[in-house]
Design an enzyme around this catalytic site. Structure first.
Site, PDB file in Angstrom:
ATOM      1  CG  HIS A 124      -3.419   9.335   0.531  1.00  8.89           C
ATOM      2  ND1 HIS A 124      -4.409  10.115   1.049  1.00  8.89           N
ATOM      3  CD2 HIS A 124      -4.066   8.213   0.219  1.00  8.89           C
ATOM      4  CE1 HIS A 124      -5.179   9.383   1.467  1.00  8.89           C
ATOM      5  NE2 HIS A 124      -5.117   8.594   0.854  1.00  8.89           N
ATOM      6  CE  LYS A 179      -6.890   9.519  -2.044  1.00  4.85           C
ATOM      7  NZ  LYS A 179      -7.459   8.181  -1.745  1.00  4.85           N
ATOM      8  CG  HIS A 201      -1.429   1.110   1.035  1.00  5.24           C
ATOM      9  ND1 HIS A 201      -2.031   1.649   2.886  1.00  5.24           N
ATOM     10  CD2 HIS A 201      -2.762   1.025   0.181  1.00  5.24           C
ATOM     11  CE1 HIS A 201      -2.648   2.949   2.275  1.00  5.24           C
ATOM     12  NE2 HIS A 201      -3.400   2.641   0.946  1.00  5.24           N
ATOM     13  NE  ARG A 202      -1.952   5.396   1.069  1.00  3.42           N
ATOM     14  CZ  ARG A 202      -2.933   6.070   1.952  1.00  3.42           C
ATOM     15  NH1 ARG A 202      -1.407   7.172   2.998  1.00  3.42           N
ATOM     16  NH2 ARG A 202      -3.881   5.895   2.530  1.00  3.42           N
ATOM     17  CG  ASP A 233      -2.510   7.109  -3.691  1.00  3.54           C
ATOM     18  OD1 ASP A 233      -4.290   6.745  -3.682  1.00  3.54           O
ATOM     19  OD2 ASP A 233      -2.125   6.643  -2.245  1.00  3.54           O
ATOM     20  CD  GLU A 244      -2.327   2.480  -3.201  1.00  3.41           C
ATOM     21  OE1 GLU A 244      -4.163   3.054  -3.297  1.00  3.41           O
ATOM     22  OE2 GLU A 244      -1.889   3.357  -2.622  1.00  3.41           O
ATOM     23  CD  GLU A 249      -7.471   5.905  -4.382  1.00  8.56           C
ATOM     24  OE1 GLU A 249      -8.313   6.465  -4.381  1.00  8.56           O
ATOM     25  OE2 GLU A 249      -6.739   5.835  -3.578  1.00  8.56           O
ATOM     26  CG  ASP A 288      -0.327   0.619   5.954  1.00 18.16           C
ATOM     27  OD1 ASP A 288      -0.277   0.684   4.383  1.00 18.16           O
ATOM     28  OD2 ASP A 288      -0.584   1.720   6.682  1.00 18.16           O
TER      29      ASP A 288
END
Length: 290
Positions: free
Chosen positions: A81, A151, A39-40, A68, A66, A149, A278
């Protein structure tokens, strides 16, 4: 050897039953291990959405990351993000009179000046907010795959087309990438539909948890429904899997943000296809452990 195998299998089954009601766990052996998505990037160990976070995920051995995507005042796509620069950069110090430090109010050159690592750790002082091009090149270098994503699309009209343009220019809309290395997602159903309409071959995902009765509205343009862990149960996963997505496959479920062993095993027991986390190493250990 046979006795050890039987014992291990029995222990795994008992562990699954302890973690989740029997009615919410797939039959033993029926579920594949979910894909683990960093995640990120590996954001528990490096500043989120930065190049070091991608590298850390690769170092830990994870294929999927992943990110954003948002847009600057002068039209550059950057990986961040929040719609504000305040939390993860030193924008408030560098530009003290520019509150609330919205991404859309800063040029790409201004954002490139900011420190996006010191907030996380002095080790990462001087880390920059990457442009989407920079991010894609690092993902490619690290041989990873990307859950991207879009955003806040309501803030950035046309961001879907622009994102696809960058992906195409970076070589990510060829068969090799589309066949299993790229998913584009958003909380906005309209944005996901736009991506599908502009590039039907791209795998798409809708973030959130639409009502079960409404799920079939999305099956024509989304390949995955990605709800938060706290909204999830096995019945919902089964309802999503009963749909056929735009590419002729069952619609998948990726859930977020799953950072501990209990949640990882429980979600896997529900039959999810992916876990967004994460702490990908913690999740991997939970799924592979006894």
């Amino acid at each position: 050897m046979h006795a050890r195998v039987v014992a291990a299998t029995t222990a795994a089954l008992l562990g699954a039953m302890t973690l989740s009601p029997a009615s919410q766990v797939r039959a033993a052996g029926a579920a594949r291990q979910p894909v683990i998505v960093a995640h990120r990037g590996a954001s528990a160990y490096a500043p989120e959405n930065t190049l070091p976070a991608i590298d850390k995920a690769a170092e830990l051995g994870f294929r999927w990351v992943e990110n954003d995507v948002q847009r600057t005042k002068d039209g550059e796509l950057v990986v961040l993000h929040d719609d504000s620069l305040r939390r993860t950069t030193d924008a408030a110090r560098v530009f003290p009179d520019r509150a609330p430090w919205k991404v859309k109010d800063f040029t790409a050159a201004e954002i490139a000046r900011l420190d996006a690592g010191s907030w996380f750790s002095p080790t990462y002082a001087g880390t920059r907010v990457p442009t989407l091009e920079q991010y894609m090149r690092r993902v490619e270098r690290d041989r990873e795959s990307l859950l991207l994503e879009v955003k806040n699309p309501e803030l950035y009209p046309g961001i879907e087309q622009q994102t696809l343009k960058v992906l195409g220019e970076e070589g990510w809309l060829d068969h090799r990438h589309l066949a299993g290395r790229l998913i584009v997602q958003s909380f906005s159903a309209a944005s996901v539909r736009t991506v599908h309409d502009l590039a039907p071959a791209v795998t798409t995902a809708l973030l959130g948890r639409p009502d079960t009765a409404d799920l079939d509205r999305y099956a024509g343009f989304t390949d995955s429904i990605n709800p938060s862990y706290g909204t999830l149960d096995a019945d919902y996963v089964s309802a999503v899997h009963a749909l056929t997505g735009p590419h002729g496959d069952p619609v998948k479920v990726f859930t977020w943000t799953v950072d501990d062993a209990v949640r990882a095993r429980t979600a896997a027991g529900y039959g999810v296809d992916g876990l967004i986390t994460d702490r990908p190493d913690v999740v991997r250990a939970a799924l592979e452990g006894p």
